[in-house]
Write a protein that holds these residues in place. Structure first.
Motif, PDB file in Angstrom:
ATOM      1  N   THR A 149       8.150  40.814  -2.480  1.00 34.93           N
ATOM      2  CA  THR A 149       7.828  40.183  -3.935  1.00 34.93           C
ATOM      3  C   THR A 149       6.692  39.125  -3.472  1.00 34.93           C
ATOM      4  N   PHE A 150       5.836  38.935  -4.348  1.00 36.12           N
ATOM      5  CA  PHE A 150       4.786  38.308  -4.179  1.00 36.12           C
ATOM      6  C   PHE A 150       4.281  37.296  -5.118  1.00 36.12           C
ATOM      7  N   VAL A 151       3.511  36.292  -5.113  1.00 32.36           N
ATOM      8  CA  VAL A 151       2.783  35.395  -6.056  1.00 32.36           C
ATOM      9  C   VAL A 151       1.358  35.692  -5.639  1.00 32.36           C
ATOM     10  N   THR A 152       0.729  36.410  -6.662  1.00 28.07           N
ATOM     11  CA  THR A 152      -0.807  36.659  -6.176  1.00 28.07           C
ATOM     12  C   THR A 152      -1.782  35.663  -6.908  1.00 28.07           C
ATOM     13  N   THR A 153      -3.165  35.767  -6.450  1.00 30.11           N
ATOM     14  CA  THR A 153      -4.168  34.935  -7.288  1.00 30.11           C
ATOM     15  C   THR A 153      -5.017  35.811  -8.028  1.00 30.11           C
ATOM     16  N   PRO A 154      -5.873  35.210  -8.890  1.00 32.33           N
ATOM     17  CA  PRO A 154      -7.019  36.334  -9.462  1.00 32.33           C
ATOM     18  C   PRO A 154      -7.806  37.348  -8.478  1.00 32.33           C
ATOM     19  N   ASN A 155      -7.718  36.794  -7.040  1.00 30.71           N
ATOM     20  CA  ASN A 155      -8.635  37.513  -6.221  1.00 30.71           C
ATOM     21  C   ASN A 155      -7.734  38.843  -5.901  1.00 30.71           C
ATOM     22  N   PHE A 156      -6.418  38.934  -6.085  1.00 35.51           N
ATOM     23  CA  PHE A 156      -5.621  40.288  -5.777  1.00 35.51           C
ATOM     24  C   PHE A 156      -6.188  41.232  -7.023  1.00 35.51           C
ATOM     25  N   TYR A 157      -6.540  40.796  -8.017  1.00 34.69           N
ATOM     26  CA  TYR A 157      -6.978  41.703  -9.240  1.00 34.69           C
ATOM     27  C   TYR A 157      -8.398  41.974  -8.981  1.00 34.69           C
ATOM     28  N   VAL A 158      -9.315  41.248  -8.079  1.00 35.09           N
ATOM     29  CA  VAL A 158     -10.354  41.565  -7.667  1.00 35.09           C
ATOM     30  C   VAL A 158     -10.456  42.840  -6.753  1.00 35.09           C
ATOM     31  N   LEU A 159      -9.615  42.812  -5.572  1.00 36.01           N
ATOM     32  CA  LEU A 159      -9.212  43.802  -4.899  1.00 36.01           C
ATOM     33  C   LEU A 159      -8.909  44.940  -5.608  1.00 36.01           C
ATOM     34  N   LYS A 160      -8.451  45.042  -6.674  1.00 35.74           N
ATOM     35  CA  LYS A 160      -7.943  46.113  -7.615  1.00 35.74           C
ATOM     36  C   LYS A 160      -9.210  46.718  -8.140  1.00 35.74           C
ATOM     37  N   GLN A 161     -10.247  46.072  -8.167  1.00 34.99           N
ATOM     38  CA  GLN A 161     -11.676  46.604  -8.797  1.00 34.99           C
ATOM     39  C   GLN A 161     -11.916  47.501  -7.796  1.00 34.99           C
ATOM     40  N   TYR A 162     -11.620  47.557  -6.541  1.00 29.29           N
ATOM     41  CA  TYR A 162     -12.014  48.493  -5.463  1.00 29.29           C
ATOM     42  C   TYR A 162     -11.507  49.620  -5.578  1.00 29.29           C
ATOM     43  N   ASN A 163     -10.032  49.422  -5.947  1.00 30.27           N
ATOM     44  CA  ASN A 163      -9.152  50.442  -6.064  1.00 30.27           C
ATOM     45  C   ASN A 163      -8.187  50.067  -6.925  1.00 30.27           C
ATOM     46  N   GLU A 164      -7.739  50.764  -7.928  1.00 31.61           N
ATOM     47  CA  GLU A 164      -6.746  50.189  -9.102  1.00 31.61           C
ATOM     48  C   GLU A 164      -5.134  50.055  -8.586  1.00 31.61           C
ATOM     49  N   SER A 165      -4.956  50.648  -7.414  1.00 36.87           N
ATOM     50  CA  SER A 165      -3.553  50.647  -7.078  1.00 36.87           C
ATOM     51  C   SER A 165      -3.224  49.159  -6.444  1.00 36.87           C
ATOM     52  N   ASP A 166      -1.974  48.856  -7.072  1.00 42.19           N
ATOM     53  CA  ASP A 166      -1.301  47.632  -6.538  1.00 42.19           C
ATOM     54  C   ASP A 166      -1.142  47.751  -5.080  1.00 42.19           C
ATOM     55  N   LEU A 167      -0.592  48.861  -4.590  1.00 46.24           N
ATOM     56  CA  LEU A 167      -0.278  48.988  -3.167  1.00 46.24           C
ATOM     57  C   LEU A 167      -1.797  48.850  -2.325  1.00 46.24           C
ATOM     58  N   TYR A 168      -2.715  49.541  -2.706  1.00 45.24           N
ATOM     59  CA  TYR A 168      -4.099  49.478  -1.920  1.00 45.24           C
ATOM     60  C   TYR A 168      -4.304  47.935  -1.841  1.00 45.24           C
ATOM     61  N   ALA A 169      -4.441  47.063  -3.047  1.00 50.10           N
ATOM     62  CA  ALA A 169      -4.842  45.678  -2.840  1.00 50.10           C
ATOM     63  C   ALA A 169      -3.820  45.034  -1.972  1.00 50.10           C
ATOM     64  N   LEU A 170      -2.714  45.265  -1.908  1.00 49.28           N
ATOM     65  CA  LEU A 170      -1.570  44.594  -1.229  1.00 49.28           C
ATOM     66  C   LEU A 170      -2.020  44.773   0.082  1.00 49.28           C
ATOM     67  N   PHE A 171      -2.082  46.124   0.564  1.00 51.24           N
ATOM     68  CA  PHE A 171      -2.426  46.368   1.890  1.00 51.24           C
ATOM     69  C   PHE A 171      -3.730  45.784   2.284  1.00 51.24           C
ATOM     70  N   VAL A 172      -4.815  45.571   1.580  1.00 48.80           N
ATOM     71  CA  VAL A 172      -5.735  45.097   2.143  1.00 48.80           C
ATOM     72  C   VAL A 172      -5.564  43.342   2.617  1.00 48.80           C
ATOM     73  N   GLY A 173      -4.850  42.859   1.498  1.00 48.04           N
ATOM     74  CA  GLY A 173      -4.615  41.617   1.701  1.00 48.04           C
ATOM     75  C   GLY A 173      -3.616  41.155   2.917  1.00 48.04           C
ATOM     76  N   HIS A 174      -2.667  42.230   2.990  1.00 45.24           N
ATOM     77  CA  HIS A 174      -1.818  42.063   4.262  1.00 45.24           C
ATOM     78  C   HIS A 174      -2.454  42.258   5.570  1.00 45.24           C
ATOM     79  N   LEU A 175      -3.245  43.501   5.447  1.00 46.67           N
ATOM     80  CA  LEU A 175      -4.004  43.384   6.929  1.00 46.67           C
ATOM     81  C   LEU A 175      -4.863  42.399   7.246  1.00 46.67           C
ATOM     82  N   ALA A 176      -5.787  41.820   6.016  1.00 41.55           N
ATOM     83  CA  ALA A 176      -6.250  40.568   6.548  1.00 41.55           C
ATOM     84  C   ALA A 176      -5.442  39.496   7.055  1.00 41.55           C
TER      85      ALA A 176
END
Length: 399
Positions: free
Chosen positions: A295-322
């Protein structure tokens, strides 16, 4: 939303969709050409782009094909999306590329405010840092879908945008590699997004997102910046969330100051406090697998990542990989073994919830945050422990 058009279906070829489809060539000349001409495409560009192009009977979403089980990884059960060996490999590659392209990344980060590791993580996720060979010719794929696809008008617009890219000299028709849906080059931009977000970072007069690493990196950052990336803020933090905090509080419509979440007993799994810069800013709870995973606390930037791909898992993968590129650890929370579902199964569940007055965010067969919240509220109402994610037993009970 760059990869929204990725496939949910596998398609069987039928005799009606033979590669020699005579109607296809007629459509190119009698229907597509007049529209392309009105959009400013020159006849020479049109003829060059379609030289030798034939109908592709193996394309997904053809009108003549029967839909089958979804295959897109972003919409399967969460556990399988985060393969640690793959993430370890991508993180190691990304860290090496960060050193190699240090000056370029520093310039882009200073201009856009997007952290270099986020840029690299998207590059890695979309095209394995440019090593993944695009499987399709964009013109053939887009033309086939524009002629015989279920979303023909959408693909026709993308096709004409692709012709404009060729006409302006950014890439040749032959070299315009894409996904089946026409997502282009290393950052996987749809043609219609190219002119809004692609940049000429290396200064050679072309926006070459197929071959130029600087253009690719600059274009990814430009995309995120234009969608509102907040300079100086992180994407989010893995946390422990007490049982007293309902899992139905997830999502971008239920944000509160991160200090407020901390006051409810939510803590970072690292044991470190939330950064001071974040405490007074808004954060959002994220339960990507309900109570069945991290589980996570996200910032508005997480939802900017979702503009690249609307999947929560995609945005989470990108943040985690970073984070992993910077030496971060694997998730502490454990993904429990959950089944995958067809979109039809999920949609039937959503239809029942909607009929009972719950907001699922649209009965689309995808388990987004509103559907997860609705499941949790339904579970609370009927006296079940709220998990906010559908097990097989939950789907059966909701029906």
């Amino acid at each position: 939303m760059i990869r929204l058009l990725l496939t949910f279906t596998l398609i069987a070829c039928t005799p009606a969709t033979a590669a020699s489809n005579p109607g296809f060539q007629s459509w190119l000349e009698k229907s597509l050409w007049p529209e392309a001409k009105r959009s400013g495409i020159a006849r020479a560009t049109f003829d060059m782009a379609f030289k030798g192009i034939t109908f592709d009977p193996k394309m997904p979403e053809l009108k003549s094909a029967a839909p089958k089980r979804q295959t897109q990884s972003e919409f399967r059960a969460p556990e399988g999306y985060f393969n640690q060996r793959s993430i370890d490999r991508l993180a190691k590659q990304g860290a090496a590329l960060e050193k190699r392209w240090r000056d370029t990344l520093a310039r882009i980060e200073k201009r856009t405010g997007v952290p270099r590791r986020i840029i690299l993580a998207i590059w890695g996720r979309e095209s394995v840092y440019g090593t993944f060979k695009m499987p399709k010719n964009a013109i053939r794929s887009l033309a086939t879908s524009a002629y015989a696809g279920r979303r023909s008008e959408l693909f026709k617009g993308e096709l004409i945008a692709a012709l404009r890219i060729i006409q302006e000299g950014h890439i040749s028709a032959k070299a315009m590699g894409s996904s089946w849906a026409g997502a282009l080059g290393q950052p996987q931009f749809l043609p219609s997004k190219f002119f809004d977000y692609a940049v000429d970072e290396d200064g050679d007069g072309k926006r070459d997102i197929w071959n130029s690493v600087p253009d690719t990196l600059g274009s990814i950052a430009n995309y995120l910046a234009k969608f509102g990336w907040q300079r100086g803020r992180d994407w989010g933090f893995e946390v422990t969330i007490p049982a007293s905090v309902s899992c139905s509080l997830g999502g971008p419509d239920q944000g509160r100051k991160i200090a407020g979440w901390a006051g409810m007993g939510i803590e970072r799994v690292s044991g470190r406090p939330f950064p001071k810069i974040e405490l007074a800013n808004t954060g959002y709870l994220l339960f990507p697998a309900g109570r069945y995973g991290p589980t996570f606390v996200t910032t508005p930037n997480f939802y900017v990542l979702k503009q690249y791909n609307e999947s929560d898992l995609y945005a989470l993968f990108v943040g985690h990989l970073a984070d992993r590129m910077a030496g971060g650890k694997a998730f502490r929370g454990r993904w429990q073994d959950l089944p995958s579902y067809t979109r039809a199964e999920v949609k039937r569940m959503q239809d029942v919830l909607v009929a009972q007055g719950y907001d699922v965010g649209g009965a689309d067969g995808l388990i987004g945050y509103k559907s997860r919240n609705a499941i949790g509220k339904w579970q609370n109402k009927v006296g079940r422990a709220a998990t906010c994610f559908p097990s097989r037993e939950t789907i059966k009970a909701i029906r």
